[in-house]
Design a protein around this motif. Structure first.
Motif, mmCIF file in Angstrom:
data_model
loop_
_atom_site.group_PDB
_atom_site.id
_atom_site.type_symbol
_atom_site.label_atom_id
_atom_site.label_comp_id
_atom_site.label_asym_id
_atom_site.label_seq_id
_atom_site.Cartn_x
_atom_site.Cartn_y
_atom_site.Cartn_z
ATOM 1 N N UNK A 476 0.822 -1.206 0.000
ATOM 2 C CA UNK A 476 0.000 0.000 0.000
ATOM 3 C C UNK A 476 0.856 1.256 0.000
ATOM 4 N N UNK A 477 1.965 1.223 0.737
ATOM 5 C CA UNK A 477 2.852 2.381 0.785
ATOM 6 C C UNK A 477 3.424 2.699 -0.588
ATOM 7 N N UNK A 478 3.759 1.672 -1.365
ATOM 8 C CA UNK A 478 4.276 1.917 -2.717
ATOM 9 C C UNK A 478 3.182 2.397 -3.660
ATOM 10 N N UNK A 479 1.955 1.989 -3.411
ATOM 11 C CA UNK A 479 0.859 2.419 -4.288
ATOM 12 C C UNK A 479 0.627 3.933 -4.201
ATOM 13 N N UNK A 480 0.998 4.549 -3.083
ATOM 14 C CA UNK A 480 0.757 5.990 -2.924
ATOM 15 C C UNK A 480 1.547 6.806 -3.949
ATOM 16 N N UNK A 481 2.889 6.675 -4.031
ATOM 17 C CA UNK A 481 3.598 7.454 -5.061
ATOM 18 C C UNK A 481 3.234 7.044 -6.484
ATOM 19 N N UNK A 482 2.879 5.774 -6.687
ATOM 20 C CA UNK A 482 2.462 5.347 -8.027
ATOM 21 C C UNK A 482 1.182 6.081 -8.429
ATOM 22 N N UNK A 483 0.240 6.192 -7.491
ATOM 23 C CA UNK A 483 -1.005 6.905 -7.776
ATOM 24 C C UNK A 483 -0.757 8.398 -7.958
ATOM 25 N N UNK A 484 0.113 8.977 -7.114
ATOM 26 C CA UNK A 484 0.409 10.410 -7.232
ATOM 27 C C UNK A 484 1.043 10.710 -8.586
#
Length: 520
Positions: A476-484
């Motif tokens: 989930x933590x990696x999904x944050x910058x990917x989404x941003x």
């Protein structure tokens, strides 16, 4: 009686005090080496190692982010070891390209450290997983920041030694087999790198990259710089797993622990791409221009062969290994084009790939834990028991395929735009076709693992375990910058354009290393 003589040290040494913020340039190397040594001394304290490692990685990521901000606001930062003036002293140089990749690597390593809490057991901790991880990170960061091409070789050796330790951790037959393939091809590439570097020193009499950039135009008519550029293309192309020297990667990345494979997929091939950018684009631009058509066709072959290989796989780890190879082709495309938009697209794609490929490998670890297998033939129906994992998987599939709202859309748009502006419509077509095939390969994975329903689906989960909180948090933590990056790409694109301009016009880089000289 001896008569003392005053010596003007300013002609040989840097006498001015180092500004406090400039010490950040060595933090990405010094911190992992320091904490790695601490963990090595505490190897018997296996219960405390994850906590120490995560604290170390969090501090390191903070230093990496501070360095990125410092470079963005103040330009390239230089520190020369021993206070000797370059090119005699060994310089660390953080420009926007190096600082961007270092910060991304720090985030990837922190996430993998969190993921490892629930997956690396007593044996892995006892035999040095965290120490090897930090040592490898020091080598990767040193490669991104060194201003000396021989020390680029040294840092390659540092992270290769650490990666050998990580890949054989567990000493299983599969690990040894994968490590053998991984080691032989990387040692061949390293040997070519060393030969080229010795040849370069014989021609230039220096190994400082800024000094080489300053002298190259004067020696181009008399020195065999095309031979040097070709040797570096072969050596770094092999390390980046570019066609036709890419076969070692899918033959080895499926063998270690999944968190190790995630680290490798996120970091190691990007060092090879970075080295190609630094040597071919910054040091030998006319030679790169001559090789541009070859590089473009190698990029197309790498993209297509990689993704066709992924379509043929039934093991998730092997499938992802071929996706990693395919992604290298996109980065090579920007180097082949050589334009500011093309290079910026390659840099944005490198950031995207570091994040997304790491996340996909960590997701594969979660799938193995929840479904009991990495084989697509033995997995089905995980959506019913793990709807959150299914949602994350769909998001990552879209990101890797270059579809909104993930991060992969924008670098592909930039590369297509650069290809069409260059008149290379076949490269633009290859990028679009590879994106479609990536959608099919990863969409097939998603459908078989999560949507497919089988009467005996429950029988495939004999080895299934509960997905731990630490592994869920990591993905989930990696999904944050990917989404941003997917919905707000402007900051990363701006950083990539800044980095690309620094490669194409290295005056600021050279002037930071040699303040009294400016590129002609």
């Amino acid at each position: 009686m001896a008569v003392s003589k005053s010596v003007d040290l300013s002609q040989a040494m840097i006498l001015d005090p180092v500004p406090a913020l400039d010490w950040l340039v060595i933090a990405p190397v010094a911190l992992p080496l320091l904490f790695g040594a601490v963990l090595l001394m505490l190897r018997h304290r296996t219960e405390t190692q994850p906590r120490i490692a995560i604290v170390a990685l969090a501090i390191l990521f903070g230093a990496d982010a501070a360095l990125l901000v410092h470079v963005w606001t103040g330009g390239p930062v230089v520190m020369t070891m021993g206070r000797w003036l370059p090119p005699f002293g060994i310089s660390f140089v953080a420009d926007m390209l190096g600082a961007t990749l270092v910060a991304t690597a720090g985030l990837v390593a922190l996430v993998c450290g969190i993921f490892s809490v629930g997956t690396v057991n007593f044996v892995g901790r006892r035999y040095g997983f965290y120490a090897f991880m930090l040592l490898m990170l020091a080598g990767v960061n040193g490669s991104f920041l060194t201003g000396d091409i021989f020390n680029l070789y040294v840092w390659f050796e540092v992270f290769l030694i650490a990666s050998f330790g990580l890949i054989i951790l567990g000493s299983g037959k599969r690990q040894i087999d994968g490590a053998t393939k991984y080691a032989i091809l990387n040692l061949v590439a390293t040997t070519l790198f060393l030969i080229a570097t010795g040849y370069l020193y014989g021609i230039f009499g220096t190994l400082n990259m800024a000094d080489i950039a300053l002298k190259a135009s004067q020696l181009r008519s008399s020195a065999p710089l095309m031979t040097l550029a070709t040797l570096y293309l072969i050596a770094f192309g092999m390390k980046a797993a570019a066609f036709p020297l890419n076969f070692w990667l899918p033959a080895s990345y499926h063998t270690p622990r999944i968190v190790v494979a995630a680290l490798f997929a996120g970091l190691l091939t990007k060092v090879g791409v970075y080295a190609l950018m630094r040597t071919l684009v910054m040091l030998f631009p006319p030679e790169r221009a001559v090789l541009s058509s070859l590089i473009v066709w190698l990029a197309i072959a790498t993209m297509l062969i990689g993704i066709l290989g992924a379509l043929a796989q039934s093991d998730i780890r092997r499938l992802l290994g071929f996706v990693v190879v395919s992604g290298i082709g996109f980065m090579l495309a920007g180097i082949g084009l050589g334009s500011d938009v093309g290079l910026a697209g390659s840099i944005v794609y490198a950031v995207h790939s570091m994040l997304v490929m790491t996340a996909l490998y960590l997701l594969a670890g979660q799938i193995r834990r929840a479904g009991g297998s990495y084989a697509l033939t033995e997995l089905a129906g995980l959506y019913r028991t793990n709807p959150m994992m299914a949602a994350i998987a769909l998001f990552l599939v879209l990101a890797a395929a270059g579809l909104p709202p993930g991060s992969g859309l924008w670098p592909k748009v930039m590369l297509v735009q650069a290809s069409l502006a260059d008149g290379s419509w076949w490269l633009a077509l290859a990028i679009l076709v590879t994106g479609l095939l990536t959608t099919l390969a990863l969409g097939r994975l998603f459908v078989l693992v999560f949507w497919r329903v089988r009467d005996n689906a429950g029988d495939s989960g004999g080895g299934a375990l509960t997905v731990t909180a630490s592994t869920q948090a990591a993905v989930l933590l990696l999904c944050i910058p990917i989404a941003i990056l997917g919905v707000w790409p402007e900051p990363v694109i701006a950083a990539a354009q800044y980095a690309a301009s620094g490669l194409l016009e290295p005056g600021a880089y050279a002037n930071a290393v040699f303040p009294a000289e400016v590129m002609q």
